[in-house]
Design an enzyme around this catalytic site. Structure first.
Site, PDB file in Angstrom:
ATOM      1  N   GLU A 158       0.886  -1.438  -0.058  1.00  0.00           N
ATOM      2  CA  GLU A 158       0.101  -0.108  -0.030  1.00  0.00           C
ATOM      3  C   GLU A 158       0.667   1.275   0.177  1.00  0.00           C
ATOM      4  O   GLU A 158       0.858   1.982   0.934  1.00  0.00           O
ATOM      5  CB  GLU A 158      -0.930  -0.018   0.951  1.00  0.00           C
ATOM      6  N   GLU A 332      -5.198  -8.503   1.062  1.00  0.00           N
ATOM      7  CA  GLU A 332      -5.946  -8.432   2.393  1.00  0.00           C
ATOM      8  C   GLU A 332      -7.269  -7.927   2.255  1.00  0.00           C
ATOM      9  O   GLU A 332      -7.771  -7.229   1.173  1.00  0.00           O
ATOM     10  CB  GLU A 332      -5.281  -7.125   2.937  1.00  0.00           C
TER      11      GLU A 332
HETATM   12  C1  FCB Z   1      -4.167  -2.088   5.701  1.00  0.00           C
HETATM   13  C2  FCB Z   1      -2.950  -2.321   5.875  1.00  0.00           C
HETATM   14  C3  FCB Z   1      -2.743  -3.372   7.099  1.00  0.00           C
HETATM   15  C4  FCB Z   1      -3.821  -3.222   8.152  1.00  0.00           C
HETATM   16  C5  FCB Z   1      -5.292  -3.249   7.393  1.00  0.00           C
HETATM   17  C6  FCB Z   1      -6.214  -3.093   8.567  1.00  0.00           C
HETATM   18  O1  FCB Z   1      -4.474  -0.772   5.092  1.00  0.00           O
HETATM   19  O2  FCB Z   1      -2.074  -2.711   5.108  1.00  0.00           O
HETATM   20  O3  FCB Z   1      -1.654  -3.268   7.480  1.00  0.00           O
HETATM   21  O4  FCB Z   1      -3.574  -2.163   9.142  1.00  0.00           O
HETATM   22  O5  FCB Z   1      -5.252  -2.027   6.712  1.00  0.00           O
END
Ligand code: FCB
Length: 440
Positions: A158, A332
């Site tokens: 990210e 994620e």
């Molecule tokens: C993302 C991050 C991760 C975590 C999630 C909830 O943006 O990559 O580290 O904090 O959110």
């Protein structure tokens, strides 16, 4: 047949603890957070995963995942500069990878998940012209140590967040508010570092490497299924004029080798060093950027107020595959709640179970339409340090009592265990997307 990558994701700073043990150096999350974290919490102990990794791998095995995405802490490997490797820090990751492989779990390694070493920050961090070179050297050390067993590599997690959050709006370490020109210089250096890392992995990996990076999906989700609305949403998703926080800003140069109109600070020479063929397009997604457009009274939200709109996984897979023509990895996706252990000793996290089931349905839908989704990594394996929000939001499949470090599998972990195995992925799909993938 190759298996679908069912897994869970974590990041070093959020779970490891042992912040100054075995020679580890401090990071910007250890040293600069005073006054920035809710309830003045810190990541010094976190989930103590550094000491309990075997127990945590055993829990992964119990949940039944076949892959695990984690990040390496640069400051554990290079505590005070690039001149000396800290072998004890490196050994931790070698041991972790061994433990995973021994348990049949494929490691997916993220090289940088927001935790810059303090020594590097002190000499300018991303703004130091040597940053790309340092990142390459750090990558090479990891490739030498881990690539006999690690095949999946993710360069940056990210960049939208650590650049925009860290240097534009200032809600993430190092909590700066910088000018546009600084953001552009940082963007360029991060991209150059990505290019160098990809070359380094391809050159030195001991097994055939699969490489990606993991931006936030930054999706504008269509409000209905009309062709016009879908096109409109697609165009807005990839509109780079929306800036550093959006996907196109990062993905157009990195994945497609294109310089958008508002990114003329990049030259064609830069693109030659940045643009490299990748093996998959990973994205992290929690909700679409235009989640507010879907508001209704009482809509389901997480403890962080994030709207639950499961279709975002389908649309992000579809749009990003269409745009970049790569297999998709959902790197994620997860749900924060204020979970509790009930009097029966269990954690009945109904909302998270709902979230997981509904989002996986959308993954299956994408696959059934021939979009080659190769894996799903639930965020997170275990409750952990949620950056500036501290420990209150719990994202894990595993509950942690931070007073004792006792772990308890939540109901959602058992649900995930049941869902795993529903999707089988054929290797051919990544080669010929028209053939699609098999869905039970
Ligand atoms: C993302 C991050 C991760 C975590 C999630 C909830 O943006 O990559 O580290 O904090 O959110």
């Amino acid at each position: 047949m190759k298996e679908f990558l069912w897994g869970t994701a974590t990041a070093a700073t959020q779970i490891e603890g042992a912040y100054n043990e075995d020679g580890k150096g401090l990071t910007i999350w250890d040293g600069l957070t005073e006054g920035h974290i809710r309830y003045n919490e810190n990541c010094r102990v976190a989930c103590d995963h550094y000491h309990r990794y075997k127990e945590d791998v055993a829990l992964m095995k119990e949940i039944g995942v076949n892959s695990y995405r984690f990040s390496v802490s640069w400051a554990r490997i290079y505590p005070s500069g690039m001149d000396k490797i800290n072998e004890r820090g490196l050994k931790f990751y070698i041991d972790l990878v061994d433990e995973l492989v021994k348990n049949g779990i494929e490691p997916l390694v993220t090289l940088y998940h927001w935790d810059m070493p303090i020594w590097l920050y002190d000499i300018g961090g991303f703004l130091n012209s040597k940053f790309p070179e340092y990142f390459e050297a750090y990558t090479k050390t990891l490739i030498n140590a881990l690539s006999d067993k690690v095949r999946y590599w993710i360069t940056f997690n990210e960049p939208q967040c650590f650049v925009s959050g860290g240097y534009e709006t200032g809600w993430l370490a190092p909590f700066h508010k910088e000018s546009k020109c600084v953001i552009e210089r940082i963007t360029r250096n991060v991209m150059l570092a990505h290019g160098r890392a990809v070359d380094c992995i391809r050159k030195y990996a001991k097994t055939s490497a699969r490489i990606g990076f993991a931006p936030t999906a930054s999706l504008i989700m269509p409000k209905n299924n009309s062709e016009k609305e879908i096109k409109n949403a697609y165009d807005r998703t990839f509109d780079p004029s929306l800036g550093v926080g959006m996907g196109a800003w990062w993905s157009e140069p990195i994945v497609a080798g294109r310089i958008p109109e508002n990114m003329k600070f990049l030259s064609e020479e830069d693109i030659k060093a940045i643009f490299r063929p990748l093996d998959f397009y990973a994205f992290n997604i929690y909700r679409p950027e235009n989640a507010r457009d879907f508001y209704y009274p009482g809509m389901t939200r997480s403890a962080l107020g994030w709207e639950v709109l499961p279709e975002c996984v389908y649309w992000a897979s579809r749009f990003y595959h269409e745009r970049y023509n790569l297999p998709i990895l959902v790197s994620e996706n997860g749900f924060a709640d204020n979970d509790v252990v009930s009097s029966d000793g269990k954690v009945h996290d109904t909302h998270r179970s709902y979230y997981i089931e509904k989002h996986i349905e959308q993954v299956k839908m994408a696959i059934s339409e021939g979009i080659p989704v190769i894996g799903y990594q639930y965020w997170s394996l275990i409750d952990n340090f949620e950056w500036a929000m501290g420990y209150e939001p719990r994202f894990g499949l595993i509950y942690v009592d931070y007073r004792t470090q006792k772990r308890t599998l939540k109901d959602s972990a058992y649900l995930y265990k049941r869902l795993i195995g529903q999707i089988k992925y054929s290797e051919r799909a990544s080669v010929n997307v028209q053939k699609g993938v098999e869905v039970d």
